[in-house]
Write an enzyme that holds these catalytic residues in place. Structure first.
Site, PDB file in Angstrom:
ATOM      1  N   HIS A   1      24.631-116.979  61.052  1.00 52.71           N
ATOM      2  CA  HIS A   1      24.258-118.081  60.162  1.00 52.71           C
ATOM      3  C   HIS A   1      22.794-118.433  60.284  1.00 52.71           C
ATOM      4  CE1 HIS A   1      28.554-118.985  61.206  1.00 52.71           C
ATOM      5  NE2 HIS A   1      28.553-118.545  59.970  1.00 52.71           N
TER       6      HIS A   1
ATOM      7  N   GLU B   1      28.661 -99.835  45.815  1.00 55.66           N
ATOM      8  CA  GLU B   1      28.413 -99.802  47.251  1.00 55.66           C
ATOM      9  C   GLU B   1      29.315 -98.792  47.941  1.00 55.66           C
ATOM     10  OE1 GLU B   1      27.239-104.124  48.626  1.00 55.66           O
ATOM     11  OE2 GLU B   1      29.185-104.214  47.619  1.00 55.66           O
TER      12      GLU B   1
ATOM     13  N   CYS C   1      19.894-103.960  44.125  1.00 58.54           N
ATOM     14  CA  CYS C   1      19.721-105.263  44.777  1.00 58.54           C
ATOM     15  C   CYS C   1      19.792-105.184  46.303  1.00 58.54           C
ATOM     16  CB  CYS C   1      20.719-106.280  44.240  1.00 58.54           C
ATOM     17  SG  CYS C   1      22.422-105.870  44.605  1.00 58.54           S
TER      18      CYS C   1
HETATM   19  C1  PEP Z   1      24.043-104.457  49.630  1.00 55.74           C
HETATM   20  O1  PEP Z   1      25.024-104.091  50.272  1.00 55.74           O
HETATM   21  O2  PEP Z   1      23.087-103.720  49.368  1.00 55.74           O
HETATM   22  C2  PEP Z   1      23.948-105.839  49.138  1.00 55.74           C
HETATM   23  C3  PEP Z   1      22.980-106.212  48.347  1.00 55.74           C
HETATM   24  O3  PEP Z   1      24.876-106.729  49.569  1.00 55.74           O
HETATM   25  P1  PEP Z   1      24.893-107.343  51.039  1.00 55.74           P
HETATM   26  O4  PEP Z   1      23.621-106.978  51.712  1.00 55.74           O
HETATM   27  O5  PEP Z   1      25.067-108.808  50.858  1.00 55.74           O
HETATM   28  O6  PEP Z   1      26.086-106.673  51.630  1.00 55.74           O
HETATM   29 MG    MG Z   2      26.838-105.260  50.217  1.00 55.02          MG
END
Ligand code: PEP
Ligand code: MG
Length: 762
Positions: free
Chosen positions: A376, A618, A689
């Site tokens: 956190h 992913e 992202c």
């Molecule tokens: C990712 O897996 O690239 C993503 C953007 O999500 P997180 O980092 O929150 O798993």
């Molecule tokens: Mg992710």
């Protein structure tokens, strides 16, 4: 020896167990004034008399690490300030090392015993030594000795520890030694130190240490009225227990509370040994706060050495419990601490909302002894753009309030009490970094367009309300990934519908021209909620997480979708699902959205003006089923953090393997190319992202592969935009193409060369 007590002593000691009278006598000695050495002398005399010991001595640690005899009753007076022991030498060294009492029937037969003829200690057999602990750190040792061969009673050990704690605070508070003497005493480490940890949030900071758990003030150690203090402690413990019980009850029947964690708290809060230790300490004359400090020191000294992770975890729970109790004692009001203007917060770990309680304008950095990049505190630190280094072993014991400290998150290091030359060099680095940031800030309103006229949309990753404050400064055109689970992770309890709706509403209003893309709850894996039941899984990253959890327990996901639709209130809404692995999962998730829209419409509410539903890419399996998936989606976003973890079978949270495989490698780049090509063929908008989108060299490769929508951490926007302004897409595309066929494990070097040759501003 108790058997040598006078009848009046026996009476008083049985009437009031513990060193209350002794503490009062010490206080009187202190108040009497006079030269400090004399005061120390009368303190050891008083202790010896009260404990019926023939010897009582105080050893303090010099800055050199040597232990020096500072005062004694019973040993040769000439030995004071003469007898010195090297670090770790003798029984005193052993106590310092262990941070624990040593209770010996016959001192000379202990292997660590070191005979010092000048002290005249030969006739004394029984030995009891306890560390003078301040914040879990030993600054000296208090010893009593007797001629007889005997073991001191448990009560004696307890009493001497309480006296030692008070003495430690008195020494540190300057009550027992004058300022000159104190200078050379190792009350707190003086030397500069450099600790290596892990980067949790990027950046550089220089400031003064502020301890999250502030030590109890020396003036607040001894209680004036023991009865009143006992009552205060009782009330605080009761309200703490009620709070924990309430936390447990508040979650019953919801999404399955983590009874493991809360029950452990409840068990500890109700444990008789914990409350008895506190009561004993208060009964002996300490204030309730000092009692908490003492019990804490004892736990740390005992469990802190434990290698067993279970025991260390229990220490963590106890720490938290002690902190909570201190807050109850202060009536909760002491939370908002006034910080110095350039505060570096030091903590073992921080709870969900702790960091948000500090004044951001004065907080420069954060150093943690424990934690993980997914904890956190790390999430909030990144959101608040506060440099943070974690996993700094031994940090809390090595730094004192007010020490000067450097947070170097670039190299994942902390400097404690840095030397002037280090400060100078570091300040230069800070200036250079600030200049670079200022240069990026100047680009804020410049559109991200390549030299050959290609526009790239730069968006920001966000997850908390504080992110919205940063958005206008970055020049991000919108929020490309809003991690909705962060609100859940920084709360003490499950956020209700209204709280979710309010946050989403703020995000929609503050997201900028390209709006916000909300990702539904991505829990499980490394993101666990303390208040939610999580079964232990062998492989959490491959387990019941993200959309899998959402589909199996749709109540939570539906509540969230309902809050999103309500927040949109007739505006446009973009929602995407994390870790979609099969086309069926996407179908099922999308059906839930449709159902919630129909529900809202039935209630006469406005549906979103425009609804776009997307999937995160992913899970590798999905890449070979894009032909089936893409026609069902309005857009997709490549989550390269997880995609990288699953493609290379390398845990993203494990420092040993996390950076072992390169995203700038032929296999990864080919996968990205294939996704991009499939999206282009079906006309599906696609973005990236993951963290790689925010690194200029990686972003260059993404643009060369044809991506034109990148969402990244806020700090990435300036550097990536600067890079974009300097590139020619055609040149980088042509340069990258042959690298995809390379047989090398990584083509990072080649891409760097390409950037140099084509004059890319990295
Ligand atoms: C990712 O897996 O690239 C993503 C953007 O999500 P997180 O980092 O929150 O798993
Ligand atoms: Mg992710």
């Amino acid at each position: 020896m108790r058997e040598l007590m006078s009848s009046s002593q026996i009476l008083s000691s049985s009437a009031i167990r513990g060193p209350r009278t002794l503490l009062r006598q010490i206080r009187e000695t202190m108040g009497a004034g006079g030269p400090t050495q004399e005061k120390l002398g009368s303190v050891v005399r008083t202790i010896a008399a009260s404990m019926v010991a023939e010897v009582c001595s105080i050893y303090l640690r010099r800055a050199s690490g040597e232990m020096e005899l500072f005062a004694t009753e019973g040993l040769a007076a000439d030995a004071v300030h003469v007898t010195r022991m090297k670090p770790g030498e003798g029984l005193v060294g052993e106590i310092m090392r262990q941070g624990r009492p040593l209770n010996l029937m016959d001192a000379a037969s202990h292997p660590a015993f070191s005979f010092r003829p000048e002290t005249g200690e030969a006739p004394f057999h029984a030995f009891l030594g306890v560390p003078l602990l301040r914040g879990g750190r030993a600054i000296g040792v208090l010893v009593v000795q007797n001629r007889a061969t005997r073991v001191y009673a448990e009560d004696d050990v307890e009493d001497l520890q309480i006296v030692a704690m008070v003495l430690a605070e008195m020494v540190a508070g300057g009550d027992l030694l004058d300022r000159e003497e104190l200078k050379d005493i190792e009350l707190a480490p003086h030397r500069s130190e450099r600790l290596k940890g892990a980067k949790f949030s990027d950046g550089l900071a220089l400031g003064v240490a502020v301890l999250h758990e502030a030590p109890v003030q020396a003036g607040r150690l001894l209680a004036d009225d023991v009865g009143a203090e006992e009552a205060r402690l009782g009330r605080a413990v009761d309200s703490l227990r009620a709070q924990i019980d309430g936390m447990i009850e508040g979650h019953e029947g919801l999404v399955g509370p983590t009874f493991d964690v809360l029950e452990t708290y409840r068990m500890l809060a109700h444990s008789r040994s914990w409350t008895r230790s506190l009561q004993d300490a208060v009964h002996s004359g300490l204030t309730a706060e000092a009692a908490v400090g003492r019990v804490r020191s004892e736990h740390r000294a005992g469990l802190g050495q434990a290698r067993d992770p279970y025991l260390r975890e229990r220490l963590h729970d106890l720490e938290d419990l002690n902190d909570r109790l201190l807050r109850h004692l202060s009536g909760d009001g002491a939370k908002a601490r006034v910080l110095p203007p350039d505060a570096i917060l030091i903590a073992r770990n921080l709870g969900p909302a702790d960091l948000l309680e500090y004044d951001r304008s004065r907080l420069r950095g954060l150093l943690l002894e424990e934690g993980s990049p997914a904890s956190h505190a790390a999430i909030v630190a990144r959101a608040m753009d506060i440099p943070c280094v974690g996993r700094l072993e031994g940090l809390r014991d090595r730094v004192s309030e007010g020490d000067s400290v450097i947070v170097d998150a670039e190299s994942a290091e902390a400097y404690l009490r840095p030397r002037p030359d280090v400060v100078k060099a570091f300040t230069t680095r800070m200036v250079v970094r600030a200049q670079r940031r200022a240069a990026f800030a100047r680009l804020r309103d410049t559109p991200a367009i390549t030299r050959d006229g290609g526009a790239v949309s730069l968006l920001m990753n966000a997850g908390l309300a504080v992110d919205l404050d940063i958005l206008p400064e970055t020049g991000a055109q919108g929020i490309g990934l809003f991690r909705t689970e962060f609100q859940f992770m920084v709360s003490d309890a499950l956020p209700k519908f209204q709280a979710q709706r309010e946050l989403y509403d703020r995000v929609l209003s503050g997201a900028g021209p390209l709006g916000a893309t909300f990702r539904t709850l991505d829990l499980g894996g490394d993101k666990v909620l303390p208040y939610m039941h999580a079964e232990r899984e062998e492989n959490p990253a491959l387990g019941w997480r993200a959309v899998r959890m959402g589909l199996d327990r749709p109540a939570l996901l539906r509540l969230q979708l309902r809050a999103l639709i309500a927040a949109a209130d007739g505006r446009s809404l973009r929602v995407m699902f994390p870790l979609v692995t099969s086309v069926d999962e996407f179908r099922a998730a999308r059906a839930l959205v449709d159902r919630e829209i129909a529900w809202a419409v039935r209630r006469g509410r406005s549906p979103p003006a425009r609804l776009e539903v997307g999937a995160m890419i992913e899970a590798p399996a999905l890449i070979w089923h894009l032909d089936a998936l893409l026609p069902l989606t309005d857009f997709v976003s490549v989550g390269t953090n997880d995609l990288n973890q699953y493609l290379f079978a390398a845990d993203r949270g494990n420092p040993r393997v996390a950076d072992r495989y390169d995203t700038l490698s032929p296999p990864f780049l080919r996968v990205l190319r294939d996704i991009r090509d499939a999206c282009a063929a079906s006309g599906t908008p696609v973005s990236v992202c993951g963290e790689m989108a925010g690194r200029p060299l990686e972003a260059l490769a993404l643009i060369a592969l044809g991506y034109d929508r990148l969402s990244m951490p806020p700090t990435g926007i300036g550097p990536v935009k600067q890079m974009i302004l300097s590139i020619d897409r055609d040149a980088v595309r042509r340069g990258l193409a042959p690298m995809l066929a390379s047989t090398a494990g990584s083509v990072r070097g080649e891409i760097e060369t390409l950037a140099r040759k084509t004059a890319v501003d990295l």
